[in-house]
Write a protein that holds these residues in place. Structure first.
Motif: not given
Length: 427
Positions: A8-13
């Protein structure tokens, strides 16, 4: 402890989760800069004043001498004395093995090159002493310094409320032959060692972990002295699969959390079941800890991450670059080649991080805050410089001469070329 699902995580997260930024970092920097400037200006007077302000103690002098240390050391419990001696033996054995003599290399006929090690003559060791007593850090820093052959070893540690040090640090000093402990803590200790005062000698390189103030001070004085690494608040990342023991994993997470409220204990697991069982164990074990309040705040600053497999776990770990990496899996052997960024690694379910913290022999002064991407932990090498040597025979000068002349001419450096040419005419 927060729980995230990797999918569920984006690269920025992910980058955010790997960041150790704290909101008041700028305020810490400003305070540390002030402390450094005051120590540079006022020397010993500043150190006495900071001891009164920060350590709540009025010192009569800034150090304990050999006789005072011997007296304090004599009060150490027998079991602690034996434990320190065992740890010292293991640490010394591991770090002595790091001394290597390099071979001479004939890069071309008559051209011999090699390197030799020389000790850094004056080193400063910072031994934290805030919320915990750390004789292990004394051993981890002073032992390789002595093995390397450093001529002057300056040890700084915050004073106790009685204006002394504890029996554990005192015994380490006696065991290692260190004749003074300077009663100075925090950023002011770093400043004193970097710039020198009337009492504290200036050193060439500063070693040791510490809180954010100590770490910030070390980074700020790098234009004056070398430092081992940015070693700030402690951290651990545990990778666990279905073969892990949740109670062991929880104990490892809490062992790191009890260092300080700004420590991080990260769990990366391949199933929700492992996460749930581990967090339940964390909750249960936390209740029994004397430093429960500190550990609880660190746990609240930490998180668990659910991943699909161990390969994904390793990818995240390499991005996080932990100070301590624990592979709580029976498959640890297959993961070793994938480890790129980590300070120190603990393999399998029977290898707790605390073994390395104290007595296995490896060094526990390690890069934090992602600096494991570029720094190694402290070793004997950290106290050594490598000096290169070369010797040319007449045959060697003949063989290499034209190459050097050509390159010097290409760079427009005629004197460099002449240094070769004038010799070639004589042989």
């Amino acid at each position: 402890m927060r729980i995230y699902n990797y999918t569920d995580l984006s690269k920025s997260k992910i980058q955010e989760l790997c960041s150790r930024q704290i909101e008041d970092d700028k305020l810490v920097e400003e305070r540390v800069e002030d402390i450094i400037n005051i120590v540079k200006k006022d020397g010993d007077t500043a150190l006495f004043n900071f001891a009164k302000a920060f350590d709540k103690v009025e010192l009569g002098k800034l150090f304990l001498d050999a006789e005072e240390l011997k007296t304090i050391a004599s009060t150490i419990p027998t079991d602690a004395k034996k434990a320190i001696e065992t740890a010292y033996h293991n640490i010394r054995a591991f770090h002595e093995s790091q001394l290597k003599t390099e071979d001479k290399v004939e890069t071309m006929p008559g051209v011999i090159c090699w390197r030799e090690s020389r000790a850094i003559e004056k080193v400063g060791l910072y031994i934290p002493g805030g919320t915990a007593v750390l004789p292990s850090t004394f051993l981890m820093l002073a032992t390789p310094a002595l093995i390397a052959g450093s001529r002057e070893i300056i040890v700084c540690s915050p004073p106790q409320s009685d204006g002394k040090t504890n029996c554990y640090l005192a015994y380490c000093a006696v065991l290692l032959g260190i004749e003074k402990i300077y009663l100075i803590g925090g950023a002011q200790a770093v400043a004193a060692m970097a710039f020198g005062t009337e009492t504290v000698p200036q050193v060439y390189k500063i070693f040791g972990p510490g809180n954010r103030y100590v770490t910030t001070a070390k980074t700020m004085v790098q234009n004056k002295v070398a430092i081992d690494m940015p070693a700030g608040p402690s951290e651990v990342l545990v990778i666990a699969d279905e073969t892990a023991n949740p109670s062991y994993v929880a104990a490892d997470l809490l062992a790191q959390a009890e260092h300080g409220t700004d420590s991080q204990s990260i769990l990366v697991a391949t199933s929700n079941e492992i996460i749930a069982k581990t967090l339940k164990e964390v909750e249960d074990q936390l209740k029994e800890l004397p430093r429960a309040e500190i550990a609880a705040k660190a746990v609240a600053n930490s998180y668990a991450l659910l991943v699909s497999d161990l390969n994904t776990a390793m990818a995240f770990s390499n991005e996080y670059a932990p100070e301590h990496l624990i592979l709580a899996t029976e498959s640890f052997e297959s993961l070793i080649p994938q480890i790129i960024n980590a300070g120190s690694v603990f393999l399998g379910n029977l290898t707790p991080e605390s073994a390395g913290d104290y007595a296995s022999g490896t060094n526990h002064t390690l890069p934090t805050s992602g600096f494991a991407k570029a720094y190694s932990g402290v070793s004997t090498d950290a106290f050594l410089k490598k000096i290169t040597f070369q010797h040319l025979s007449a045959n060697g000068l003949n063989n290499i001469g034209t190459t050097v002349e050509t390159l010097a001419a290409a760079e427009g450096l005629q004197a460099h070329k002449n240094a070769i040419t004038i010799r070639l005419k004589e042989i």
